[in-house]
Design a protein around this motif. Structure first.
Motif, PDB file in Angstrom:
ATOM      1  N   SER A 172      28.693  37.924  58.479  1.00  0.00           N
ATOM      2  CA  SER A 172      29.869  38.656  57.984  1.00  0.00           C
ATOM      3  C   SER A 172      31.153  37.855  58.134  1.00  0.00           C
ATOM      4  CB  SER A 172      30.014  39.986  58.732  1.00  0.00           C
ATOM      5  OG  SER A 172      30.403  39.755  60.079  1.00  0.00           O
ATOM      6  N   GLU A 198      19.589  43.224  62.684  1.00  0.00           N
ATOM      7  CA  GLU A 198      20.874  42.734  62.169  1.00  0.00           C
ATOM      8  C   GLU A 198      21.273  41.474  62.930  1.00  0.00           C
ATOM      9  OE1 GLU A 198      24.134  45.220  63.244  1.00  0.00           O
ATOM     10  OE2 GLU A 198      25.592  44.073  62.093  1.00  0.00           O
ATOM     11  N   ARG A 203      36.128  38.726  61.219  1.00  0.00           N
ATOM     12  CA  ARG A 203      35.567  38.499  59.890  1.00  0.00           C
ATOM     13  C   ARG A 203      36.661  38.813  58.880  1.00  0.00           C
ATOM     14  NH1 ARG A 203      33.991  43.362  57.332  1.00  0.00           N
ATOM     15  NH2 ARG A 203      34.275  45.152  58.682  1.00  0.00           N
ATOM     16  N   PRO A 204      36.582  38.217  57.688  1.00  0.00           N
ATOM     17  CA  PRO A 204      37.628  38.495  56.701  1.00  0.00           C
ATOM     18  C   PRO A 204      37.367  39.809  55.974  1.00  0.00           C
ATOM     19  CG  PRO A 204      36.048  36.916  55.810  1.00  0.00           C
ATOM     20  CD  PRO A 204      35.612  37.209  57.227  1.00  0.00           C
ATOM     21  N   VAL A 205      38.437  40.526  55.652  1.00  0.00           N
ATOM     22  CA  VAL A 205      38.343  41.713  54.791  1.00  0.00           C
ATOM     23  C   VAL A 205      39.440  41.627  53.744  1.00  0.00           C
ATOM     24  CG1 VAL A 205      38.678  44.205  54.654  1.00  0.00           C
ATOM     25  CG2 VAL A 205      37.243  43.267  56.448  1.00  0.00           C
ATOM     26  N   THR A 206      39.063  41.924  52.504  1.00  0.00           N
ATOM     27  CA  THR A 206      40.022  41.929  51.401  1.00  0.00           C
ATOM     28  C   THR A 206      40.347  43.364  51.002  1.00  0.00           C
ATOM     29  OG1 THR A 206      39.236  39.814  50.563  1.00  0.00           O
ATOM     30  CG2 THR A 206      40.382  41.250  48.983  1.00  0.00           C
ATOM     31  N   PHE A 207      41.628  43.621  50.818  1.00  0.00           N
ATOM     32  CA  PHE A 207      42.090  44.926  50.338  1.00  0.00           C
ATOM     33  C   PHE A 207      42.536  44.740  48.892  1.00  0.00           C
ATOM     34  CE2 PHE A 207      42.486  44.771  54.883  1.00  0.00           C
ATOM     35  CZ  PHE A 207      42.031  46.001  55.301  1.00  0.00           C
ATOM     36  N   GLN A 208      41.931  45.499  48.005  1.00  0.00           N
ATOM     37  CA  GLN A 208      42.205  45.310  46.579  1.00  0.00           C
ATOM     38  C   GLN A 208      42.994  46.496  46.039  1.00  0.00           C
ATOM     39  OE1 GLN A 208      38.910  43.821  44.256  1.00  0.00           O
ATOM     40  NE2 GLN A 208      39.605  44.827  42.377  1.00  0.00           N
ATOM     41  N   PRO A 215      29.365  42.847  56.248  1.00  0.00           N
ATOM     42  CA  PRO A 215      28.383  43.035  57.316  1.00  0.00           C
ATOM     43  C   PRO A 215      26.956  43.107  56.770  1.00  0.00           C
ATOM     44  CG  PRO A 215      30.259  44.520  57.602  1.00  0.00           C
ATOM     45  CD  PRO A 215      30.405  43.886  56.260  1.00  0.00           C
ATOM     46  N   PHE A 216      26.001  42.746  57.606  1.00  0.00           N
ATOM     47  CA  PHE A 216      24.578  42.801  57.280  1.00  0.00           C
ATOM     48  C   PHE A 216      24.191  44.186  56.788  1.00  0.00           C
ATOM     49  CE2 PHE A 216      20.152  43.526  58.423  1.00  0.00           C
ATOM     50  CZ  PHE A 216      19.539  42.385  57.949  1.00  0.00           C
ATOM     51  N   THR A 271      37.309  38.135  49.368  1.00  0.00           N
ATOM     52  CA  THR A 271      36.176  38.110  50.288  1.00  0.00           C
ATOM     53  C   THR A 271      34.958  38.614  49.531  1.00  0.00           C
ATOM     54  OG1 THR A 271      37.612  38.611  52.180  1.00  0.00           O
ATOM     55  CG2 THR A 271      35.233  38.895  52.498  1.00  0.00           C
ATOM     56  N   GLN A 306      36.323  50.106  55.770  1.00  0.00           N
ATOM     57  CA  GLN A 306      36.571  48.729  56.216  1.00  0.00           C
ATOM     58  C   GLN A 306      35.482  48.269  57.187  1.00  0.00           C
ATOM     59  OE1 GLN A 306      40.558  47.862  57.834  1.00  0.00           O
ATOM     60  NE2 GLN A 306      39.528  46.586  59.364  1.00  0.00           N
ATOM     61  N   ALA A 307      35.016  49.176  58.033  1.00  0.00           N
ATOM     62  CA  ALA A 307      33.973  48.830  59.008  1.00  0.00           C
ATOM     63  C   ALA A 307      32.653  48.473  58.327  1.00  0.00           C
ATOM     64  CB  ALA A 307      33.760  49.978  59.977  1.00  0.00           C
ATOM     65  N   LYS A 308      32.509  48.903  57.079  1.00  0.00           N
ATOM     66  CA  LYS A 308      31.230  48.711  56.386  1.00  0.00           C
ATOM     67  C   LYS A 308      31.242  47.566  55.391  1.00  0.00           C
ATOM     68  CE  LYS A 308      29.147  52.420  58.085  1.00  0.00           C
ATOM     69  NZ  LYS A 308      27.901  52.313  58.869  1.00  0.00           N
ATOM     70  N   ALA A 309      32.412  47.065  55.011  1.00  0.00           N
ATOM     71  CA  ALA A 309      32.464  46.181  53.834  1.00  0.00           C
ATOM     72  C   ALA A 309      33.372  44.974  54.028  1.00  0.00           C
ATOM     73  CB  ALA A 309      32.931  46.968  52.620  1.00  0.00           C
ATOM     74  N   GLY A 310      33.148  43.973  53.171  1.00  0.00           N
ATOM     75  CA  GLY A 310      34.002  42.793  53.146  1.00  0.00           C
ATOM     76  C   GLY A 310      35.197  42.941  52.211  1.00  0.00           C
ATOM     77  N   ARG A 311      35.114  43.902  51.280  1.00  0.00           N
ATOM     78  CA  ARG A 311      36.238  44.136  50.367  1.00  0.00           C
ATOM     79  C   ARG A 311      36.370  45.632  50.170  1.00  0.00           C
ATOM     80  NH1 ARG A 311      36.529  43.351  44.161  1.00  0.00           N
ATOM     81  NH2 ARG A 311      34.348  42.708  44.399  1.00  0.00           N
ATOM     82  N   VAL A 312      37.572  46.141  50.338  1.00  0.00           N
ATOM     83  CA  VAL A 312      37.829  47.567  50.171  1.00  0.00           C
ATOM     84  C   VAL A 312      38.788  47.743  49.004  1.00  0.00           C
ATOM     85  CG1 VAL A 312      38.552  49.686  51.327  1.00  0.00           C
ATOM     86  CG2 VAL A 312      37.599  47.817  52.678  1.00  0.00           C
ATOM     87  N   PHE A 324      45.708  47.992  46.846  1.00  0.00           N
ATOM     88  CA  PHE A 324      46.122  49.024  47.798  1.00  0.00           C
ATOM     89  C   PHE A 324      47.608  49.349  47.650  1.00  0.00           C
ATOM     90  CE2 PHE A 324      43.426  50.352  51.510  1.00  0.00           C
ATOM     91  CZ  PHE A 324      42.223  50.104  50.878  1.00  0.00           C
ATOM     92  N   ARG A 351      43.984  39.607  51.878  1.00  0.00           N
ATOM     93  CA  ARG A 351      42.896  39.360  52.821  1.00  0.00           C
ATOM     94  C   ARG A 351      43.430  39.020  54.201  1.00  0.00           C
ATOM     95  NH1 ARG A 351      39.030  34.512  54.500  1.00  0.00           N
ATOM     96  NH2 ARG A 351      40.851  34.121  55.778  1.00  0.00           N
TER      97      ARG A 351
END
Lengths: 536, 536
Positions: A487, B261, B502-507, A480-481, A476, A454-460, B509, B148
């Protein structure tokens, strides 16, 4: 001669078809290995300035339209795109080398997202209206009436991407979300598909005229890099949307940073979209949790669309287990059986080949498998390949973690959890990160793999593959850059509209002078936050 | 010796009181015209690095806490601030030269906004949860489950402001909103109030320890400019909050732009907060729409707090009418009767005097009125003054539109609507813009005055004065450049939390692996967007 024919290879400065005053160029048809006959002319710096000036003049008119009027405009664009029929499909296929089915599907995605934003406007709650009614008797001080909503930021410059000549180009997500937000748009066409761009640009202009939009709400410019940079530096431009390479995105970002007035730059640039495979996910002999199933899915995702997706899985981290061998064998088998295919343009194909070559000669990196047959033309066809290596080799390399845009992937076999953790921590920001595991495996792990990803990506993703980006509320497409330059944003889904707005508060306004989203009677019937409570 | 005494003049590297390894300095008491006895020591570059490293280590722990735990932490900070009692008030008065009543009110505002964010976390809907449930049977392709939400961006560096030693400083809005979002905070204390900063920093550390927060969630550093820049450039820092001068904000922005960055920089810098007065608003002989009432209100707003508010009305545009003379007379009378008062520090006072001097000697600019009595000490006291001029003089000047921080204002009398329009169009971005008019006057005008002001500001007022910033859901304390470096943000009110996420999407899960905000049963009972519909 139809209007379409007349205006085929021109730019549009607002509603005005404008033959460019700059250099001439031709489109390249990758599948035919040849330049097409039609000549396109880049606009001059003066023409680019005219387009931005028209956008700035259109802005105060466009911002005052009711949301439903902007929605009708977006719907009209979708209809005009459909009205182009096979002409659009054929031209996009010709210029991109992508198959007809793919382009046809992409058109559906493009019109679909225009209509999605139209519906978002009609529903209306996205403006995040917040109301604190006056409290004249509050002690020690009275409270004045405060009403806040999101308003458009101003003219936006959009850079079309080469890999989605429709959905991430002239009428793509950036344009649709900016127009929805209330921002005029100046598109800089991608030189890989200039004919497609002109056709789509004209469809938007026709829709704008039919719906009575202010002239300048949309412009389409064929332009060289110098004029592209001029657009980003222009004082009347208030935001930039870009999808493309890291080098291209960073170049625009630097131009923007040189402006006296900073503006948001949304550059979606590069990602290797790591896929992590824990032993539990491939522990079964067959079915979804078997090495053969996961490996076959991976191979299919790597070669999908000749690997030309921002979400292509370019790195796989496999935690070593009894099924490692079986996993690798299946990937190898599928990749061997795959075929080279035409890439978007010669530059992309050449960069792909260089990237693969750079990685495969690293000591300790092995070619797990390569497509058996080489392409008809090595200049335009990408040959699928999967490399493999160990965590120490991966960690000691400067470039094995970088994107190689095309149908390749690198599988890093990690001997221990510690090695895997170290590999993941070493990664830069990503659009997506995928984990294959059993739920029990994750809840009992010493390492919090999900938080790490999650710390590395916009979608997990829990299983599945990152290729295939749903256009919806919960998507999303950002991170992150260097996945993106910002981000806080997504370039896909309804959230994309939030890139082009800023909040404004109206204090002590008479009801009739307020935007309708903030009026007492709630004439738009939207959800609003009143003293912290959501209500309609 | 109490803990408070022990730690009075130290920095805090996480929970650790840390005597600085760098240069020594003393606080200045503006009302006494003297340096205070206590010595403070700036931290070394190594100490600053330790604080950021600790913040980065605390982040993965802090991010996993339940919202209610973060809320309890914020409430505990508010309680610890109150527990400091008179010691805090006295020190802040001493270091700022602001009156006790003002500082006492500011403490209430500071604890109030900490508790506001605590309540926002408990309510929970701010995370903008969006859910698209799986549609396995959708044609042509099934849809996977997508969920998200907004997640914290990472460690934040906060720069305290001099003009609000509590509400925009160590435990101010930036710190409160970042901690609420889930981001560890490293505060760089303002050297104008180092003792106040240490006291507040210690209160936060005590609260963090009592509530079992991870060490490093908060640090307080006394630091010189070089170390300040190092903090902004640090690769583990993910956002910056700043309130202060334009030069200071731009310097930090440039440092941030030099990073490999890019990160968000929220600098709230400068504004002249234009007030526009149309004839209708001063057409009555008495009451709210009279020249005397509006003019008296303006004069009071100009001198409030010795003009040391970001929202001080530094420019007034008066459309000439029969009541112009009466308006100007009343302003003059009130300003003459006002008194010089102690400013925050000698540097601010000297800059104020230089700014006034620069403007008053412009040919065509007249001194409408100045406080009759000069200050006790010209080195620390600001003398209220109002200048006047015409639109042509204003438009031809390079600097009359710039902020002069202190109790001064410039009234520009515009002969025609065209002149007024030209003046307003010439303005840079502002925190606020105020219009005095009758509703009829606005709806019948040829020029859309409200849109014109909205394009320039983050908050538009219909009457009233911009000083006095409500801390609430609907507040926007931000605006186009150079009011802030990022017009998409507010630094006051609940919206401030959105700067640090920042937004994060969980797909796809499994429910039990999702953050609670996204789980099927909605255990936090928050508003969520499910396929475009708001529901609980």
């Amino acid at each position: 001669m139809s209007t379409t024919q007349q205006s085929f290879n021109v730019s549009f400065i607002g509603n005005e078809p404008a033959p460019g005053d700059g250099n001439l160029f031709r489109a390249f048809a990758p599948a035919r290995h040849e330049n097409l006959a039609d000549e396109f002319a880049n606009v001059s710096p003066e023409q680019a300035d005219q387009a931005v000036t028209k956008a700035a003049e259109a802005f105060p008119i466009y911002i005052k339209l009711m949301p439903a009027q902007r929605a009708d405009f977006l719907d009209a664009i979708a209809s005009e795109l459909e009205a182009l029929g096979d002409e659009l499909i054929e031209r996009a296929v010709l210029e991109s080398g992508l198959p007809t089915g793919r382009i046809s599907g992409e058109r559906g995605r493009t019109t679909g997202q225009l209509r999605m934003f139209a519906n978002l406007l009609r529903e209306g709650s996205w403006v995040d209206a917040r109301i604190n009614p006056a409290m004249p008797d509050r002690q020690p001080l009275p409270r004045t009436d405060l009403r806040r909503m999101l308003v458009p930021i101003g003219p936006v410059v959009v850079f079309g991407a080469s890999n989605f000549p429709l959905a991430f180009s002239v009428a793509g997500g950036d344009t649709a979300s900016a127009l929805a937000a209330g921002c005029p748009v100046v598109v800089k066409a991608h030189p890989s598909h200039p004919g497609t761009s002109s056709l789509v640009g004209q469809a938007i202009v026709v829709a704008a005229q039919k719906m009575g939009m202010p002239d300048g709400v949309f412009s389409l410019l064929h332009a060289d890099n110098e004029v592209a940079q001029q657009l980003v530096a222009h004082p009347l431009v208030k935001a930039v949307g870009f999808t493309g390479s890291r080098a291209g995105g960073l170049a625009l970002l630097r131009v923007a940073q040189g402006r006296p007035e900073p503006i948001p730059v949304y550059a979606e640039m590069s990602a290797v979209n790591p896929v992590v495979v824990l032993p539990g996910a491939i522990s079964q002999d067959s079915g979804p949790n078997s090495a053969t199933t996961v490996a076959a899915g991976l191979a299919a995702s790597v070669i999908l669309g000749v690997g030309q997706f921002c979400t292509n899985p370019g790195l796989v981290f496999l935690l070593d287990s009894p099924n490692t061998a079986s996993f690798l064998e299946t990937v190898a088998e599928k990749i061997k059986a795959s075929s080279p295919a035409t890439m978007l343009n010669a530059g992309i194909c050449s960069a792909y080949q260089k990237g693969v070559q750079q990685n495969r000669i690293v000591p300790g990196v092995h070619v797990l498998a390569e497509a058996d047959v080489d392409g008809e033309s090595s200049q335009t066809q990408g040959r699928p390949i999967v490399l493999s290596t160990t965590a120490p080799i991966f960690l000691s390399s400067e470039f094995l973690s970088e994107e190689v845009f095309g149908p390749s992937s690198l599988i890093v076999v990690c001997a221990t959890e510690t090695e895997l953790e170290e590999c993941l921590r070493s990664l830069e920001g990503q659009l997506t990160a995928t984990i294959y595991a059993t739920p029990t495996e994750l809840t009992h792990a010493d390492i919090d793999w999900i938080s790490l990803l999650q710390a590395k990506a916009g979608r997990v993703l829990f299983g599945g593959f990152p290729t295939g980006v749903e256009v919806s509320e919960a998507m999303t497409h950002g991170g992150p850059f260097p996945a993106t330059s910002d981000s806080r944003s997504t370039s896909v889904g309804t959230g994309a509209i939030l890139r082009f707005v800023r909040p404004v508060t109206f204090q002590s306004f008479p009801d009739e002078l307020l935007p309708s989203a903030l009026q007492d009677a709630n004439p738009l019937d939207i959800w609003r936050n009143v003293d912290g409570k959501m209500m309609k």
